[in-house]
Design a protein around this motif. Structure first.
Motif, PDB file in Angstrom:
ATOM      1  N   ASN A 198       0.849  -1.193   0.000  1.00 20.72           N
ATOM      2  CA  ASN A 198       0.000   0.000   0.000  1.00 20.72           C
ATOM      3  C   ASN A 198       0.878   1.233   0.000  1.00 20.72           C
ATOM      4  OD1 ASN A 198      -1.851   2.000   0.281  1.00 20.72           O
ATOM      5  ND2 ASN A 198      -2.655   1.315   2.251  1.00 20.72           N
ATOM      6  N   ALA A 199       0.953   1.903  -1.145  1.00 20.29           N
ATOM      7  CA  ALA A 199       1.844   3.063  -1.258  1.00 20.29           C
ATOM      8  C   ALA A 199       1.122   4.227  -1.929  1.00 20.29           C
ATOM      9  CB  ALA A 199       3.087   2.665  -2.037  1.00 20.29           C
ATOM     10  N   LYS A 200      -0.177   4.325  -1.729  1.00 18.44           N
ATOM     11  CA  LYS A 200      -0.948   5.364  -2.415  1.00 18.44           C
ATOM     12  C   LYS A 200      -0.791   6.730  -1.748  1.00 18.44           C
ATOM     13  CE  LYS A 200      -4.895   3.327  -1.762  1.00 18.44           C
ATOM     14  NZ  LYS A 200      -4.542   2.154  -0.942  1.00 18.44           N
ATOM     15  N   MET A 201      -0.650   7.761  -2.573  1.00 19.84           N
ATOM     16  CA  MET A 201      -0.633   9.128  -2.048  1.00 19.84           C
ATOM     17  C   MET A 201      -2.083   9.566  -1.781  1.00 19.84           C
ATOM     18  SD  MET A 201       0.666  12.711  -3.778  1.00 19.84           S
ATOM     19  CE  MET A 201       2.399  12.561  -3.410  1.00 19.84           C
ATOM     20  N   ASN A 202      -2.329  10.182  -0.615  1.00 19.05           N
ATOM     21  CA  ASN A 202      -3.710  10.583  -0.310  1.00 19.05           C
ATOM     22  C   ASN A 202      -3.996  12.017  -0.780  1.00 19.05           C
ATOM     23  OD1 ASN A 202      -3.353  12.538   1.878  1.00 19.05           O
ATOM     24  ND2 ASN A 202      -2.662  10.784   3.107  1.00 19.05           N
ATOM     25  N   GLU A 203      -5.256  12.418  -0.723  1.00 14.51           N
ATOM     26  CA  GLU A 203      -5.695  13.695  -1.286  1.00 14.51           C
ATOM     27  C   GLU A 203      -5.133  14.909  -0.545  1.00 14.51           C
ATOM     28  OE1 GLU A 203      -6.608  12.651  -4.313  1.00 14.51           O
ATOM     29  OE2 GLU A 203      -8.259  14.071  -4.302  1.00 14.51           O
ATOM     30  N   PHE A 204      -4.872  14.750   0.757  1.00 11.78           N
ATOM     31  CA  PHE A 204      -4.324  15.875   1.527  1.00 11.78           C
ATOM     32  C   PHE A 204      -2.854  16.113   1.154  1.00 11.78           C
ATOM     33  CE2 PHE A 204      -8.094  14.674   3.684  1.00 11.78           C
ATOM     34  CZ  PHE A 204      -8.606  15.853   4.183  1.00 11.78           C
ATOM     35  N   GLN A 205      -2.168  15.035   0.878  1.00  9.33           N
ATOM     36  CA  GLN A 205      -0.787  15.162   0.399  1.00  9.33           C
ATOM     37  C   GLN A 205      -0.770  15.824  -0.977  1.00  9.33           C
ATOM     38  OE1 GLN A 205      -0.053  10.770   0.880  1.00  9.33           O
ATOM     39  NE2 GLN A 205       1.929  11.437   1.627  1.00  9.33           N
ATOM     40  N   ALA A 206      -1.642  15.337  -1.871  1.00  7.75           N
ATOM     41  CA  ALA A 206      -1.682  15.880  -3.231  1.00  7.75           C
ATOM     42  C   ALA A 206      -2.067  17.359  -3.202  1.00  7.75           C
ATOM     43  CB  ALA A 206      -2.647  15.075  -4.097  1.00  7.75           C
ATOM     44  N   ALA A 207      -2.988  17.725  -2.290  1.00  6.74           N
ATOM     45  CA  ALA A 207      -3.407  19.132  -2.168  1.00  6.74           C
ATOM     46  C   ALA A 207      -2.223  19.997  -1.727  1.00  6.74           C
ATOM     47  CB  ALA A 207      -4.563  19.261  -1.177  1.00  6.74           C
ATOM     48  N   MET A 208      -1.435  19.489  -0.790  1.00  7.91           N
ATOM     49  CA  MET A 208      -0.239  20.212  -0.349  1.00  7.91           C
ATOM     50  C   MET A 208       0.716  20.380  -1.527  1.00  7.91           C
ATOM     51  SD  MET A 208       0.938  21.648   2.351  1.00  7.91           S
ATOM     52  CE  MET A 208       2.137  21.756   3.662  1.00  7.91           C
ATOM     53  N   GLY A 209       0.819  19.333  -2.313  1.00  9.06           N
ATOM     54  CA  GLY A 209       1.684  19.372  -3.486  1.00  9.06           C
ATOM     55  C   GLY A 209       1.225  20.411  -4.499  1.00  9.06           C
ATOM     56  N   LEU A 210      -0.084  20.486  -4.731  1.00  9.18           N
ATOM     57  CA  LEU A 210      -0.610  21.478  -5.679  1.00  9.18           C
ATOM     58  C   LEU A 210      -0.308  22.891  -5.184  1.00  9.18           C
ATOM     59  CD1 LEU A 210      -4.043  19.791  -6.531  1.00  9.18           C
ATOM     60  CD2 LEU A 210      -2.132  20.163  -8.125  1.00  9.18           C
TER      61      LEU A 210
END
Ligand code: PLP
Length: 369
Positions: free
Chosen positions: A224-236
């Motif tokens: 299980n190595a999925k990036m979650n939406e809060f991480q992706a939002a920080m990235g954006l």
């Protein structure tokens, strides 16, 4: 006393992040390749000039997924002058690391020493762009082509860098990036594996999601190595400030260089004219014979002044207690020597130039301030 840490995570304005995550409360979609994840993947494909970018929960799992997707066997030639992750990813994938020595100036794998380590069991070269210093990419490619080996780069330190005008992550069979909190660009924790071979996309997507092929079948042993939406939002959010981040770091590095340029025994990394730098780290090498004091002396003086420098990378991964009696298959005297002399100084976007002066003053006056 105001403490200076070796690093400080960059964060977007609070309002930016709140705005970015507010629609997650509409969708209730928190992870598993949601819309933030998709947006970030698209943006990074452009920025990193790769056909495929697979996001992961951290850089280490990107590296493991990448290695496992290539179906490597036997031995992987790598260097011990790196973070634990590089060697662990090889070993945890059931492969044997074979340690190659490093270049004494750039600290990357010494291409003149790779071929003598190749055996019939060798399947890949895993090289590290240490501190954002780019490996001898052409040399590695040539050896790999001649011996039919795969090339993977641990490019954790290179986000935002270009080599000969092209994004660094676009070289090799694949490149791993880390978006850990301490890196130039962060998604809190996070990472990506970047590649151009369409055949790898399906297997990497499955590996990071338990090997799930469809609702009724699991056809490989994934994790299980999925990036979650809060991480992706920080990235954006952080992506919008990348240029500013690198510019501010550059100002700090320019100041360090100006102040430390002519100190006998304090060796700075040479610039590579082919590289557009991201100013991720500022390593100095302390040559005790000329300087009069050791790396450990400098480390202690700084520590006593509330300044956190880092012995990065010390010890070598091949000298870790979990590896030293098992994989010490090959001496790497230059890497060992560098690991005893290297020290990375504090570096982050809003490190005050007066603090840089204070740090350099301690080094220039040999602790007598
Ligand atoms: C940070 C780093 C990693 C691991 O990345 P994580 O995102 O922390 O898992 C791997 N290799 C190197 C050289 C690193 O600096």
């Amino acid at each position: 006393m105001n403490r200076i840490n070796v690093t400080k995570s960059s964060m977007p304005p609070f309002e930016d992040y709140i705005k970015e995550i507010s629609d997650i409360w509409e969708s209730h979609w928190l992870t598993n390749m949601g819309s933030k994840h998709q947006q970030l993947e698209e943006k990074l494909k452009n920025l990193l000039e790769c056909d495929y970018v697979s996001l992961t929960v951290n850089g280490h799992s990107a590296l493991e997924a990448g290695i496992q997707a290539l179906n490597l066997t036997g031995e992987v030639i790598t260097t011990p002058f790196t973070f634990a992750s590089t060697t662990h990813a090889i070993v945890r994938s059931g492969l044997t690391p074979v340690f190659c020595d490093i270049d004494p100036d750039y600290y990357t794998i010494d291409t003149d020493k790779i071929e003598r380590l190749i055996t019939e069991k060798t399947s890949a070269i895993l090289a590290v762009h240490v501190y954002g210093n780019i490996c001898n990419i052409e040399g590695i490619e040539q050896i790999a082509r001649k011996h039919n080996l795969r090339v993977i780069y641990d490019a954790a330190h290179t986000f935002g860098e270009k080599y000969k005008g092209k994004a660094v992550a676009s070289y090799g069979d694949m490149s791993m990036l880390s978006f850990h909190a301490t890196k130039v660009y962060n998604t809190i924790e996070g990472g990506a594996i970047c590649y151009n071979d369409a055949n790898l996309q399906d297997i990497i997507s499955k590996l990071r999601d338990f090997g799930i092929r469809n609702e009724e079948d699991v056809d490989c042993v994934g994790f299980n190595a999925k990036m979650n939406e809060f991480q992706a939002a920080m990235g954006l959010c952080n992506l919008k400030y990348l240029d500013e981040e690198i510019k501010k770091r550059k100002n700090v590095v320019v100041k360090y260089k100006e102040l430390l340029r002519n100190i006998p025994g304090i060796i700075l990394s040479p610039d590579n004219p082919d590289v557009k730098n991201n100013y991720a780290y500022f390593p100095i090498r302390v040559e005790e014979k000329e300087y009069g004091y050791s790396r450990d002396d400098v480390f202690t003086w700084l520590k006593n002044h509330g300044i956190g420098a880092r012995k990065y990378f010390y010890p070598l991964t091949s000298e870790f207690s979990c590896y030293r009696d098992i994989y010490f298959n090959n001496a790497t005297p230059i890497a060992h020597d560098i690991s005893m002399k290297i020290l990375t100084l504090p570096l982050y976007a809003d490190l005050a130039l007066e603090d840089v002066e204070k740090i350099c003053d301690i080094i220039i006056k040999k602790g007598k301030v």
